[in-house]
Design a protein around this motif. Structure first.
Motif, PDB file in Angstrom:
ATOM      1  N   GLU A  23     -42.319  92.213  -8.400  1.00 34.82           N
ATOM      2  CA  GLU A  23     -41.161  92.869  -7.792  1.00 34.82           C
ATOM      3  C   GLU A  23     -40.129  93.255  -8.854  1.00 34.82           C
ATOM      4  N   THR A  24     -39.576  94.458  -8.726  1.00 36.16           N
ATOM      5  CA  THR A  24     -38.472  94.869  -9.590  1.00 36.16           C
ATOM      6  C   THR A  24     -37.327  95.325  -8.704  1.00 36.16           C
ATOM      7  N   TRP A  25     -36.164  94.723  -8.899  1.00 32.89           N
ATOM      8  CA  TRP A  25     -34.990  95.217  -8.177  1.00 32.89           C
ATOM      9  C   TRP A  25     -34.377  96.325  -9.012  1.00 32.89           C
ATOM     10  N   GLY A  44     -25.120 105.965 -16.540  1.00 31.92           N
ATOM     11  CA  GLY A  44     -25.651 104.613 -16.678  1.00 31.92           C
ATOM     12  C   GLY A  44     -26.831 104.590 -17.609  1.00 31.92           C
ATOM     13  N   PRO A  45     -27.123 103.385 -18.154  1.00 32.55           N
ATOM     14  CA  PRO A  45     -28.244 103.291 -19.089  1.00 32.55           C
ATOM     15  C   PRO A  45     -29.577 103.622 -18.407  1.00 32.55           C
ATOM     16  N   SER A  46     -30.559 103.964 -19.205  1.00 29.51           N
ATOM     17  CA  SER A  46     -31.862 104.344 -18.676  1.00 29.51           C
ATOM     18  C   SER A  46     -32.473 103.196 -17.870  1.00 29.51           C
ATOM     19  N   GLY A  47     -33.022 103.504 -16.722  1.00 33.28           N
ATOM     20  CA  GLY A  47     -33.702 102.497 -15.910  1.00 33.28           C
ATOM     21  C   GLY A  47     -32.768 101.709 -15.008  1.00 33.28           C
ATOM     22  N   CYS A  48     -31.498 102.142 -14.886  1.00 26.92           N
ATOM     23  CA  CYS A  48     -30.550 101.353 -14.087  1.00 26.92           C
ATOM     24  C   CYS A  48     -30.605 101.737 -12.617  1.00 26.92           C
ATOM     25  N   GLY A  49     -31.363 102.747 -12.262  1.00 24.99           N
ATOM     26  CA  GLY A  49     -31.530 103.061 -10.845  1.00 24.99           C
ATOM     27  C   GLY A  49     -30.812 104.313 -10.365  1.00 24.99           C
ATOM     28  N   LYS A  50     -30.425 105.190 -11.298  1.00 20.30           N
ATOM     29  CA  LYS A  50     -29.725 106.413 -10.906  1.00 20.30           C
ATOM     30  C   LYS A  50     -30.634 107.314 -10.066  1.00 20.30           C
ATOM     31  N   SER A  51     -31.848 107.529 -10.570  1.00 23.69           N
ATOM     32  CA  SER A  51     -32.786 108.377  -9.824  1.00 23.69           C
ATOM     33  C   SER A  51     -33.150 107.736  -8.491  1.00 23.69           C
ATOM     34  N   THR A 196     -26.423 111.990 -14.902  1.00 22.30           N
ATOM     35  CA  THR A 196     -26.527 112.431 -16.298  1.00 22.30           C
ATOM     36  C   THR A 196     -26.432 111.246 -17.260  1.00 22.30           C
ATOM     37  N   HIS A 197     -26.895 111.482 -18.489  1.00 21.39           N
ATOM     38  CA  HIS A 197     -26.725 110.506 -19.564  1.00 21.39           C
ATOM     39  C   HIS A 197     -25.517 110.863 -20.423  1.00 21.39           C
ATOM     40  N   ASP A 198     -25.059 112.104 -20.260  1.00 20.56           N
ATOM     41  CA  ASP A 198     -24.138 112.707 -21.207  1.00 20.56           C
ATOM     42  C   ASP A 198     -22.696 112.545 -20.709  1.00 20.56           C
ATOM     43  N   ARG A 214     -26.736  97.938 -16.281  1.00 21.51           N
ATOM     44  CA  ARG A 214     -28.185  97.947 -16.491  1.00 21.51           C
ATOM     45  C   ARG A 214     -28.867  97.327 -15.273  1.00 21.51           C
ATOM     46  N   ARG A 215     -30.207  97.424 -15.234  1.00 20.82           N
ATOM     47  CA  ARG A 215     -30.970  96.989 -14.077  1.00 20.82           C
ATOM     48  C   ARG A 215     -30.826  95.487 -13.827  1.00 20.82           C
ATOM     49  N   PRO A 216     -30.700  95.011 -12.605  1.00 18.83           N
ATOM     50  CA  PRO A 216     -30.540  95.815 -11.393  1.00 18.83           C
ATOM     51  C   PRO A 216     -29.153  96.438 -11.335  1.00 18.83           C
TER      52      PRO A 216
ATOM     53  N   ARG B 154     -49.177 117.007  -7.925  1.00 22.71           N
ATOM     54  CA  ARG B 154     -48.071 116.238  -8.509  1.00 22.71           C
ATOM     55  C   ARG B 154     -47.054 115.825  -7.451  1.00 22.71           C
ATOM     56  N   ARG B 155     -46.595 114.575  -7.548  1.00 24.54           N
ATOM     57  CA  ARG B 155     -45.663 114.029  -6.583  1.00 24.54           C
ATOM     58  C   ARG B 155     -44.362 114.828  -6.573  1.00 24.54           C
ATOM     59  N   GLN B 156     -43.951 115.253  -7.754  1.00 22.69           N
ATOM     60  CA  GLN B 156     -42.693 115.984  -7.871  1.00 22.69           C
ATOM     61  C   GLN B 156     -42.736 117.293  -7.080  1.00 22.69           C
TER      62      GLN B 156
HETATM   63  N1  ATP Z   1     -42.053 104.099  -7.885  1.00 21.87           N
HETATM   64  C1  ATP Z   1     -41.643 103.015  -8.559  1.00 21.87           C
HETATM   65  N2  ATP Z   1     -42.405 101.893  -8.589  1.00 21.87           N
HETATM   66  C2  ATP Z   1     -41.994 100.804  -9.241  1.00 21.87           C
HETATM   67  N3  ATP Z   1     -40.845 100.711  -9.908  1.00 21.87           N
HETATM   68  C3  ATP Z   1     -40.041 101.786  -9.932  1.00 21.87           C
HETATM   69  C4  ATP Z   1     -40.400 102.987  -9.266  1.00 21.87           C
HETATM   70  N4  ATP Z   1     -39.406 103.877  -9.464  1.00 21.87           N
HETATM   71  C5  ATP Z   1     -38.485 103.249 -10.218  1.00 21.87           C
HETATM   72  N5  ATP Z   1     -38.841 101.987 -10.493  1.00 21.87           N
HETATM   73  C6  ATP Z   1     -38.069 100.994 -11.252  1.00 21.87           C
HETATM   74  O1  ATP Z   1     -36.743 101.124 -10.887  1.00 21.87           O
HETATM   75  C7  ATP Z   1     -35.894 101.126 -12.028  1.00 21.87           C
HETATM   76  C8  ATP Z   1     -34.899 102.239 -11.904  1.00 21.87           C
HETATM   77  O2  ATP Z   1     -35.576 103.486 -12.028  1.00 21.87           O
HETATM   78  P1  ATP Z   1     -34.807 104.871 -12.002  1.00 21.87           P
HETATM   79  O3  ATP Z   1     -35.837 105.928 -12.195  1.00 21.87           O
HETATM   80  O4  ATP Z   1     -33.954 104.955 -10.801  1.00 21.87           O
HETATM   81  O5  ATP Z   1     -33.896 104.758 -13.313  1.00 21.87           O
HETATM   82  P2  ATP Z   1     -32.883 105.826 -13.906  1.00 21.87           P
HETATM   83  O6  ATP Z   1     -31.551 105.206 -13.901  1.00 21.87           O
HETATM   84  O7  ATP Z   1     -33.039 107.124 -13.226  1.00 21.87           O
HETATM   85  O8  ATP Z   1     -33.386 105.925 -15.402  1.00 21.87           O
HETATM   86  P3  ATP Z   1     -33.431 107.208 -16.366  1.00 21.87           P
HETATM   87  O9  ATP Z   1     -32.039 107.430 -16.828  1.00 21.87           O
HETATM   88  O10 ATP Z   1     -34.312 106.762 -17.484  1.00 21.87           O
HETATM   89  O11 ATP Z   1     -33.990 108.332 -15.575  1.00 21.87           O
HETATM   90  C9  ATP Z   1     -36.788 101.283 -13.245  1.00 21.87           C
HETATM   91  O12 ATP Z   1     -36.512 100.236 -14.107  1.00 21.87           O
HETATM   92  C10 ATP Z   1     -38.189 101.214 -12.735  1.00 21.87           C
HETATM   93  O13 ATP Z   1     -38.822 100.097 -13.313  1.00 21.87           O
END
Ligand code: ATP
Ligand code: MG
Lengths: 266, 259
Positions: A23-25, A44-51, A196-198, A214-216, B154-156
């Motif tokens: 599990e990843t939060w 926010g830093p990469s992987g913090c959950g923005k997307s 954005t990162h910028d 950062r994550r979570p 592609r999922r996107q």
């Molecule tokens: N489909 C998925 N399955 C498993 N884990 C996921 C999935 N999508 C995202 N994650 C996890 O959720 C966390 C956040 O992902 P997310 O893509 O939201 O980051 P982000 O802030 O958009 O990063 P970036 O700036 O690099 O795009 C990641 O650390 C990833 O491990």
């Protein structure tokens, strides 16, 4: 007080890895309100959950815990009322520029006369005049991103969700795109969530900037950006208030990165 | 591929084919090999002219070519019509895949020659049996290719389609299918090769005309020149079919490999 257009109420999202079942939060207990017509940048830093937040608002994913409301209602299935612009444009390569832009209205079955003129005008406004019948692979990266914006925009979405839409562009093109976005938005004020990162990009575009940990991910900073509109990039970067805001955000993001290194070491 | 490259490939192809033909002709003419084993190209050509005029075992040469081509084309069209929907369903629905896949995977590597006795028993020795055999091998390979094409969507792009209002069948029709099209063409192209290979097996079922049958029949009478002619025509026709598919692919999916 009117209710905000977008409400995230203590939202958490957990992903389960397909093979390891681990599990990843991605985000934990995020609460965030966005008002109608507001332009919010999410940093926010990469992987913090923005997307992840953006995907949940678009309706691609549901939250694990908490509630997400749009205009007081739970998020429904994805649709053109919430425009999405992806990092890599994601145009349909089998369609011309004009057919990409008019994809949503064509699908809804209304007569072409109702949207064709608007589409051409939008293409013109995006600086793509004369390229209506080109294929996406015949365009540059910046042009493709402009088609993607026009494609989301033509349905007059109440909310525009943009996930690092200019991340892949060079500094010059990026600035041009930011100006195009602000100018085009000037007429139809829709609510925008822009990832954005910028930092400079966020300060140039946004009414409000939210910074995530950062994550979570959680929201660690939520500040209004007071610069009046219309904004001029050159004047803005010369403004001492701009530099101060930028330094504050850099410091907070840095602390996040230092904290991550320390937990990684521990 | 740009134009200059295309011309160069054409020239190289002509040079290599001409050299091999000249070498083959000389080998036979200067007695390096027995013409019974390897009749020279000129003799094969003379045989072709003869068969065009007088036919082979009651049928003119063009009837042999036309019959084989007809059998193959009917089988291919049927294979595309059946194979693509079946493969797409397997790709989309895990339940359907679980039910159907074992049979597909069992039948696909099976040499189709092994099925001839059964096919004759079930369907007799008429045209249907021959077409069925080609259909079987071609459609199985299309099914596998189409299922893989679904997995590669592609999922996107799916997300982009959904957010623009495409759901259910509209999503399939306007987003998934166009995206799969280039791969579906590859699947059809591969199956064409496999199906064409099955032709000889199919024409061994008590045929009395057809290119494959002609070659097999002539070998019984040591008419190596006719065997050779049959082989050359089988190869050439297969080549032309392949070119036609590639041309169709360029025309229908000009974006393939460019995005
Ligand atoms: N489909 C998925 N399955 C498993 N884990 C996921 C999935 N999508 C995202 N994650 C996890 O959720 C966390 C956040 O992902 P997310 O893509 O939201 O980051 P982000 O802030 O958009 O990063 P970036 O700036 O690099 O795009 C990641 O650390 C990833 O491990
Ligand atoms: Mg992201």
């Amino acid at each position: 007080m009117v209710a905000p257009l977008i409400e995230l109420q203590s939202v958490s999202k957990c992903f389960r890895a397909q093979r390891t079942r681990q599990e990843t939060w991605a985000i934990r207990d995020v609460s965030l309100n966005i008002g109608e017509g507001e332009f919010l940048c999410l940093l926010g830093p990469s992987g913090c959950g923005k997307s992840t937040i953006l995907d949940m608002l678009a309706g691609f994913e549901g939250p694990t815990e908490g509630r997400i409301l749009i205009a007081g209602e739970p998020v429904g299935r994805p649709g053109p009322d919430r425009g999405v612009v992806f990092q890599d444009a994601s145009l349909f390569p089998w369609l011309s520029v004009i057919d990409n832009v008019t994809f949503a209205p064509r699908l809804s079955g209304v007569a072409p006369s109702t949207y064709r003129a608007q589409a051409l005008e939008l293409i013109e406004k995006m600086g793509l005049g004369g390229f209506e019948n080109h294929a996406p692979y015949e365009l540059s990266g910046g042009m493709r991103q402009r088609v993607a914006i026009a494609r989301a925009w033509i349905s007059n979405p109440r909310i525009l969700l943009m996930d690092e839409p200019f991340g892949a562009l060079d500094a010059q093109t990026r600035l041009e795109m930011q100006e195009t976005l602000l100018a085009a938005r000037g007429q139809a004020v829709s609510t925008v969530l822009f990832v954005t990162h910028d930092i400079e990009e966020a300060l140039f575009l946004a009414d409000r900037v939210a910074v995530m940990s950062r994550r979570p991910g959680r929201i660690t900073l939520d500040i209004p950006i007071p610069f009046p509109r219309p904004r001029c990039y050159e004047a803005l970067i010369a403004d001492p208030a701009f530099s101060r805001l930028k330094q504050d955000i850099v410091r907070i993001l840095r602390q996040e990165i230092v904290a991550r290194r320390e937990t990684d070491r521990a | 591929m740009n134009e200059g490259e295309g011309v160069r490939r054409l020239v190289l192809g002509l040079v290599s084919v001409t050299s091999v033909t000249v070498a083959w002709e000389s080998a036979a003419r200067y007695g390096l090999v027995d013409p019974l084993f390897l009749p020279p190209p000129t003799e094969v050509l003379a045989t072709a002219v003869d068969l065009l005029r007088h036919g082979y075992r009651g049928s003119p040469l063009w009837v042999h070519v036309g019959l084989s081509l007809g059998r193959a084309l009917v089988a291919f069209v049927a294979a595309v019509i059946v194979g693509i929907p079946l493969g797409v369903m397997i790709g989309i629905s895990p339940i359907f895949a679980g039910l159907i896949d074992p049979f597909v995977q069992f039948l696909r590597p099976l040499p189709k020659l092994a099925l001839i006795p059964l096919v004759i028993l079930w369907f007799g020795i008429g045209e249907f049996s021959k077409v069925f055999l080609i259909f079987l091998s071609a459609s199985l390979s299309i099914v596998v290719g189409a299922a893989a094409a679904v997995a590669n969507v592609r999922r996107q792009q799916i997300r982009a389609g959904k957010v623009l209002g495409a759901h259910g069948f509209a999503l399939f029709r306007h987003v998934m299918l166009p995206q799969m099209a280039p791969e579906l063409f590859v699947a059809v192209r591969l199956s064409l090769g496999i199906g064409w290979t099955t032709l000889i097996a199919a024409e061994m079922i008590a045929a009395d005309a057809g290119l494959g049958w002609m070659a097999v029949n002539a070998s019984a009478y040591l008419r190596t020149d006719i065997v050779m002619l049959g082989i050359v025509l089988l190869g050439l026709t297969g080549y032309v079919l392949d070119l036609a598919i590639v041309g169709l692919q360029r025309w229908v999916t000009p974006w393939a490999g460019r995005s």
